[in-house]
Design an enzyme around this catalytic site. Structure first.
Site, PDB file in Angstrom:
ATOM      1  N   GLU A  91       0.827  -1.202   0.000  1.00  0.00           N
ATOM      2  CA  GLU A  91       0.000   0.000   0.000  1.00  0.00           C
ATOM      3  C   GLU A  91       0.863   1.253   0.000  1.00  0.00           C
ATOM      4  O   GLU A  91       1.975   1.273   0.531  1.00  0.00           O
ATOM      5  CB  GLU A  91      -0.925   0.027   1.210  1.00  0.00           C
ATOM      6  N   CYS A 104       3.054   8.268   2.083  1.00  0.00           N
ATOM      7  CA  CYS A 104       3.521   7.193   2.954  1.00  0.00           C
ATOM      8  C   CYS A 104       3.832   5.978   2.078  1.00  0.00           C
ATOM      9  O   CYS A 104       2.955   5.472   1.381  1.00  0.00           O
ATOM     10  CB  CYS A 104       2.432   6.877   3.987  1.00  0.00           C
ATOM     11  N   CYS A 111       6.270  -7.865   6.691  1.00  0.00           N
ATOM     12  CA  CYS A 111       7.329  -7.376   7.587  1.00  0.00           C
ATOM     13  C   CYS A 111       7.711  -8.504   8.538  1.00  0.00           C
ATOM     14  O   CYS A 111       6.851  -9.252   9.015  1.00  0.00           O
ATOM     15  CB  CYS A 111       6.841  -6.170   8.384  1.00  0.00           C
ATOM     16  N   CYS A 115       5.591  -6.694  15.137  1.00  0.00           N
ATOM     17  CA  CYS A 115       5.058  -5.912  16.264  1.00  0.00           C
ATOM     18  C   CYS A 115       3.628  -6.368  16.555  1.00  0.00           C
ATOM     19  O   CYS A 115       2.844  -6.601  15.635  1.00  0.00           O
ATOM     20  CB  CYS A 115       5.071  -4.425  15.936  1.00  0.00           C
ATOM     21  N   CYS A 118       0.527  -4.452  15.093  1.00  0.00           N
ATOM     22  CA  CYS A 118       0.573  -4.068  13.676  1.00  0.00           C
ATOM     23  C   CYS A 118       0.046  -5.194  12.805  1.00  0.00           C
ATOM     24  O   CYS A 118       0.565  -6.316  12.860  1.00  0.00           O
ATOM     25  CB  CYS A 118       2.011  -3.734  13.295  1.00  0.00           C
ATOM     26  N   CYS A 343      -2.987   3.996   9.439  1.00  0.00           N
ATOM     27  CA  CYS A 343      -1.787   3.174   9.584  1.00  0.00           C
ATOM     28  C   CYS A 343      -2.094   1.732   9.980  1.00  0.00           C
ATOM     29  O   CYS A 343      -2.824   1.479  10.908  1.00  0.00           O
ATOM     30  CB  CYS A 343      -0.904   3.826  10.638  1.00  0.00           C
TER      31      CYS A 343
HETATM   32  S1  SF4 Z   1       5.028  -1.636  13.026  1.00  0.00           S
HETATM   33 FE1  SF4 Z   1       4.508  -3.269  11.543  1.00  0.00          FE
HETATM   34  S2  SF4 Z   1       5.534  -2.698   9.636  1.00  0.00           S
HETATM   35 FE2  SF4 Z   1       6.487  -1.508  11.330  1.00  0.00          FE
HETATM   36  S3  SF4 Z   1       8.226  -2.769  12.011  1.00  0.00           S
HETATM   37 FE3  SF4 Z   1       6.501  -3.340  13.325  1.00  0.00          FE
HETATM   38  S4  SF4 Z   1       5.586  -5.118  12.266  1.00  0.00           S
HETATM   39 FE4  SF4 Z   1       6.917  -4.099  10.787  1.00  0.00          FE
END
Ligand code: SF4
Length: 373
Positions: A91, A104, A111, A115, A118, A343
């Site tokens: 995106e 952005c 990823c 996290c 996320c 986000c």
């Molecule tokens: S917030 Fe999401 S995209 Fe950013 S480093 Fe952590 S897991 Fe990866």
């Protein structure tokens, strides 16, 4: 396979032109055609010799990303979903404000950091984007918006770039660095280094590299005032704990003394949003002696996280506590909620990576004119 010219910064393009027997100034002309004028057809490049245009047509291309969908929010936010092959989508989001237009950009498909709050992290890692794929997001958005907004020659739609889309940009450093150089290059987008922000979850050795190679603005995802909690929320903290991370931030600022670090802090109900934790955060950055600002981010809930968004009053109280201690603090406005552009919201749609592109192709594409900013 033809070379994708979006993969090159100016040095790289000069080397490529050299391999075709062309002088460096030809590379500069070509670079301006691509990035300043948005040209994708060599035949358009009227001040290049016909012989060079023919060579380029044989050996090179300017490869756009294929658009899966484009949605325009009531507030003018635009979200593109691009197909990057093998069932992966990324995106890119444009956020217009009165005095700026921010893009952005994603740096990876998925990823690996994982996290907890996320949705991209929950989706897992698929692959690094190439420099060309990172830059194509800017190239396509800028030139499409210029046409749509009917901007005069020299006017720009995008004044700021934030590497805050999908992925951890510092885990894709070799592709990121040439892309940053193109963003800053006066023959391309000419953005000042304070208008280009790399957002990292804290890959300490690569923060050091960025400081040496291209010290653009740095945002760090903090999300917790102590290692015990940050270990749970940002697993990378186990490898690079807070004191190491903050020391790297301090060294970063030594190379850019008039700058500050932006600390991102996602507000999670009952997890990291108490007054005691606000006070601990103040002590943490004071003791580390870092010029910083805080950006509090309302969490975008998704079922697999098991987390919920902090109530607005608690976010405001937390912000007030930081401000009372002298820390500049903003609360991020959610933008584009009606199109899931806030986000971390996209990955909820794309979790099933194996079929995402096919599935999203069935979603009707909604394209509306955006308001001029
Ligand atoms: S917030 Fe999401 S995209 Fe950013 S480093 Fe952590 S897991 Fe990866």
């Amino acid at each position: 396979m033809a070379a994708n010219l979006l993969d090159f910064d100016l040095e790289g393009l000069a080397a490529f032109c050299g391999s075709l027997g062309e002088k460096r100034f030809r590379a500069t002309q070509l670079f301006r055609w691509i990035h300043q004028k948005g040209a994708s057809d060599f035949a358009q490049m009227s001040d290049l010799a016909k012989s060079l245009r023919d060579k380029l047509a044989d050996a090179a291309e300017i490869r756009p990303l294929s658009v899966v969908s484009e949605h325009v929010s009531d507030d003018g936010t635009v979200k593109w979903l691009f197909d990057v092959g093998a069932g992966d989508a990324i995106e890119t989001v444009f956020i217009p404000e009165v005095d700026r237009g921010t893009l952005c950009i994603s740096s990876q498909a998925g990823c690996a950091v994982g996290c907890r709050f996320c949705s991209t992290g929950h989706q897992g890692f698929s692959r690094n984007l190439t420099t060309g794929e990172i830059l194509a997001q800017l190239w396509q958005a800028e030139h499409q918006l210029r046409r749509r907004l009917n901007l005069a020659a020299g006017e720009r739609a995008i004044t700021n770039v934030v590497m805050m889309g999908m992925g951890e940009p510092l885990q894709n450093y070799s592709a990121l660095l040439p892309a940053l150089r193109v963003m800053l290059d006066d023959h391309a987008y000419g953005l000042s280094r304070r208008r280009v922000t790399v957002s990292s979850s804290g890959v300490v050795p690569m923060i050091e590299r960025l400081r040496e190679d291209c010290p653009v603005a740095l945002a760090v995802s903090l999300h917790a005032p102590d290692d015990a909690l940050r270990d749970q929320l940002v697993p990378l903290n186990k490898k690079y704990p807070l004191q190491e991370l903050l020391a790297a931030c301090r060294r970063y600022l030594a190379s850019a003394p008039r700058d500050f670090i932006t600390f991102e802090y996602c507000m999670l109900d009952g997890v990291n949003d108490s007054p005691t934790q606000a006070d601990a955060l103040v002590r943490l950055v004071r003791d580390a002696d870092i010029a910083c600002k805080f950006n509090l981010i309302p969490f975008n809930p998704f079922p697999a996280s098991g987390l919920t968004r902090s109530p607005r009053e608690r976010v405001l109280a937390f912000a007030q506590r930081l401000q009372d201690a002298g820390l500049v603090t903003t609360v991020r406005k959610t933008r584009g909620d009606d199109i899931d552009a806030a986000c971390g919201q996209l990955a909820g749609e794309v979790q099933d990576r194996t079929r995402v592109v096919a599935r999203l192709r069935r979603v009707p594409v909604v394209v509306q004119p955006v308001q001029r900013v």
